[in-house]
Design a protein around this motif. Structure first.
Motif, PDB file in Angstrom:
ATOM      1  N   LEU A  81     -10.174   4.658  14.512  1.00 25.62           N
ATOM      2  CA  LEU A  81     -10.619   3.716  15.533  1.00 25.62           C
ATOM      3  C   LEU A  81     -12.135   3.654  15.509  1.00 25.62           C
ATOM      4  O   LEU A  81     -12.814   4.689  15.581  1.00 25.62           O
ATOM      5  N   VAL A  82     -12.655   2.443  15.422  1.00 27.69           N
ATOM      6  CA  VAL A  82     -14.102   2.258  15.387  1.00 27.69           C
ATOM      7  C   VAL A  82     -14.455   1.021  16.198  1.00 27.69           C
ATOM      8  O   VAL A  82     -13.643   0.085  16.307  1.00 27.69           O
ATOM      9  N   GLN A  83     -15.634   1.012  16.761  1.00 27.50           N
ATOM     10  CA  GLN A  83     -16.086  -0.147  17.511  1.00 27.50           C
ATOM     11  C   GLN A  83     -16.570  -1.243  16.569  1.00 27.50           C
ATOM     12  O   GLN A  83     -16.997  -0.975  15.434  1.00 27.50           O
ATOM     13  N   ALA A  84     -16.520  -2.446  17.046  1.00 30.13           N
ATOM     14  CA  ALA A  84     -17.016  -3.575  16.260  1.00 30.13           C
ATOM     15  C   ALA A  84     -18.468  -3.309  15.854  1.00 30.13           C
ATOM     16  O   ALA A  84     -19.271  -2.814  16.645  1.00 30.13           O
ATOM     17  N   ARG A 126       1.771  -8.241  -7.361  1.00 30.77           N
ATOM     18  CA  ARG A 126       2.706  -8.059  -8.471  1.00 30.77           C
ATOM     19  C   ARG A 126       2.108  -7.264  -9.628  1.00 30.77           C
ATOM     20  O   ARG A 126       2.844  -6.763 -10.482  1.00 30.77           O
ATOM     21  N   ASP A 127       0.801  -7.148  -9.659  1.00 33.73           N
ATOM     22  CA  ASP A 127       0.147  -6.429 -10.752  1.00 33.73           C
ATOM     23  C   ASP A 127      -0.008  -4.943 -10.474  1.00 33.73           C
ATOM     24  O   ASP A 127      -0.635  -4.235 -11.270  1.00 33.73           O
ATOM     25  N   TYR A 128       0.536  -4.476  -9.372  1.00 32.95           N
ATOM     26  CA  TYR A 128       0.400  -3.070  -9.010  1.00 32.95           C
ATOM     27  C   TYR A 128       1.751  -2.383  -9.027  1.00 32.95           C
ATOM     28  O   TYR A 128       2.743  -2.912  -8.544  1.00 32.95           O
ATOM     29  N   ASP A 129       1.763  -1.180  -9.591  1.00 30.45           N
ATOM     30  CA  ASP A 129       3.011  -0.456  -9.822  1.00 30.45           C
ATOM     31  C   ASP A 129       3.265   0.651  -8.800  1.00 30.45           C
ATOM     32  O   ASP A 129       4.404   1.029  -8.562  1.00 30.45           O
ATOM     33  N   VAL A 130       2.202   1.189  -8.252  1.00 29.64           N
ATOM     34  CA  VAL A 130       2.313   2.315  -7.326  1.00 29.64           C
ATOM     35  C   VAL A 130       1.516   1.988  -6.064  1.00 29.64           C
ATOM     36  O   VAL A 130       0.388   1.492  -6.162  1.00 29.64           O
ATOM     37  N   TRP A 131       2.108   2.297  -4.916  1.00 27.15           N
ATOM     38  CA  TRP A 131       1.464   2.019  -3.632  1.00 27.15           C
ATOM     39  C   TRP A 131       1.353   3.296  -2.822  1.00 27.15           C
ATOM     40  O   TRP A 131       2.275   4.127  -2.819  1.00 27.15           O
ATOM     41  N   GLY A 132       0.233   3.423  -2.109  1.00 25.30           N
ATOM     42  CA  GLY A 132       0.075   4.518  -1.174  1.00 25.30           C
ATOM     43  C   GLY A 132       0.754   4.204   0.143  1.00 25.30           C
ATOM     44  O   GLY A 132       1.290   3.106   0.342  1.00 25.30           O
ATOM     45  N   GLN A 133       0.693   5.140   1.058  1.00 29.67           N
ATOM     46  CA  GLN A 133       1.435   5.022   2.316  1.00 29.67           C
ATOM     47  C   GLN A 133       0.690   4.225   3.374  1.00 29.67           C
ATOM     48  O   GLN A 133       1.277   3.860   4.372  1.00 29.67           O
ATOM     49  N   GLY A 134      -0.572   3.953   3.182  1.00 22.73           N
ATOM     50  CA  GLY A 134      -1.335   3.173   4.144  1.00 22.73           C
ATOM     51  C   GLY A 134      -2.085   4.027   5.133  1.00 22.73           C
ATOM     52  O   GLY A 134      -1.652   5.130   5.490  1.00 22.73           O
ATOM     53  N   THR A 135      -3.211   3.513   5.576  1.00 17.69           N
ATOM     54  CA  THR A 135      -4.003   4.172   6.614  1.00 17.69           C
ATOM     55  C   THR A 135      -4.435   3.099   7.608  1.00 17.69           C
ATOM     56  O   THR A 135      -4.859   2.008   7.226  1.00 17.69           O
ATOM     57  N   LEU A 136      -4.296   3.395   8.879  1.00 13.61           N
ATOM     58  CA  LEU A 136      -4.534   2.414   9.935  1.00 13.61           C
ATOM     59  C   LEU A 136      -6.009   2.345  10.297  1.00 13.61           C
ATOM     60  O   LEU A 136      -6.637   3.354  10.594  1.00 13.61           O
ATOM     61  N   VAL A 137      -6.521   1.128  10.277  1.00 16.85           N
ATOM     62  CA  VAL A 137      -7.884   0.851  10.714  1.00 16.85           C
ATOM     63  C   VAL A 137      -7.802  -0.013  11.963  1.00 16.85           C
ATOM     64  O   VAL A 137      -7.189  -1.086  11.940  1.00 16.85           O
ATOM     65  N   THR A 138      -8.412   0.461  13.035  1.00 20.84           N
ATOM     66  CA  THR A 138      -8.430  -0.284  14.288  1.00 20.84           C
ATOM     67  C   THR A 138      -9.872  -0.487  14.707  1.00 20.84           C
ATOM     68  O   THR A 138     -10.619   0.479  14.861  1.00 20.84           O
ATOM     69  N   VAL A 139     -10.246  -1.741  14.885  1.00 15.94           N
ATOM     70  CA  VAL A 139     -11.604  -2.074  15.297  1.00 15.94           C
ATOM     71  C   VAL A 139     -11.539  -2.655  16.705  1.00 15.94           C
ATOM     72  O   VAL A 139     -10.902  -3.683  16.935  1.00 15.94           O
ATOM     73  N   SER A 140     -12.202  -2.012  17.626  1.00 18.34           N
ATOM     74  CA  SER A 140     -12.199  -2.460  19.014  1.00 18.34           C
ATOM     75  C   SER A 140     -13.406  -3.347  19.290  1.00 18.34           C
ATOM     76  O   SER A 140     -14.477  -3.175  18.704  1.00 18.34           O
TER      77      SER A 140
END
Length: 122
Positions: free
Chosen positions: A9-12, A107-121
């Motif tokens: 979480l980060v401010q604008a 379509r050009d990517y074979d492996v994906w990570g699990q994701g990380t949430l970015v929240t901008v307030s």
């Protein structure tokens, strides 16, 4: 495998640096990309870098504010995000493509990570 981290979480107007650590493959030969998915929206391209860092692409919406880089010695790709705006709030995913080039297409990517949430307030 890909492990994304660095979200939060980060401010604008603030900054974050996302990291994506790779294991189990020849990272230095892979093209790497960052995508994001906001709630209720399609996953969209953010940035990509080819295997040696010589070719880089950005989505128009992040040009001048985001910087992608990679450290092949550390098997890690980074996304430095500056001047953050609330509209970039999303889950950010890193992806690896065995063909080695930078691409804005999922379509050009074979492996994906699990994701990380970015929240901008605001």
């Amino acid at each position: 495998q890909l492990q994304a981290s660095g979200g939060g979480l980060v401010q604008a107007g603030g900054s974050l640096r996302l990291s994506c650590a790779a294991s189990g493959g020849i990272f230095s030969s892979y093209g790497m990309g960052w995508f994001r998915q906001a709630l209720g929206k399609e996953r969209e391209f953010v940035s990509a870098i080819n295997w040696n860092g010589g070719r880089i692409y950005y989505a128009d919406s992040v040009k001048g504010r985001f910087t992608i880089s990679r450290d092949n010695a550390k098997n890690t790709v980074y996304l430095q995000m500056n001047s953050l705006k609330p509209e970039v709030t999303a889950v950010y995913y890193c992806a690896a493509g065995a063909r080695g080039y930078a691409s804005g297409s999922r379509r050009d990517y074979d492996v994906w990570g699990q994701g990380t949430l970015v929240t901008v307030s605001s």
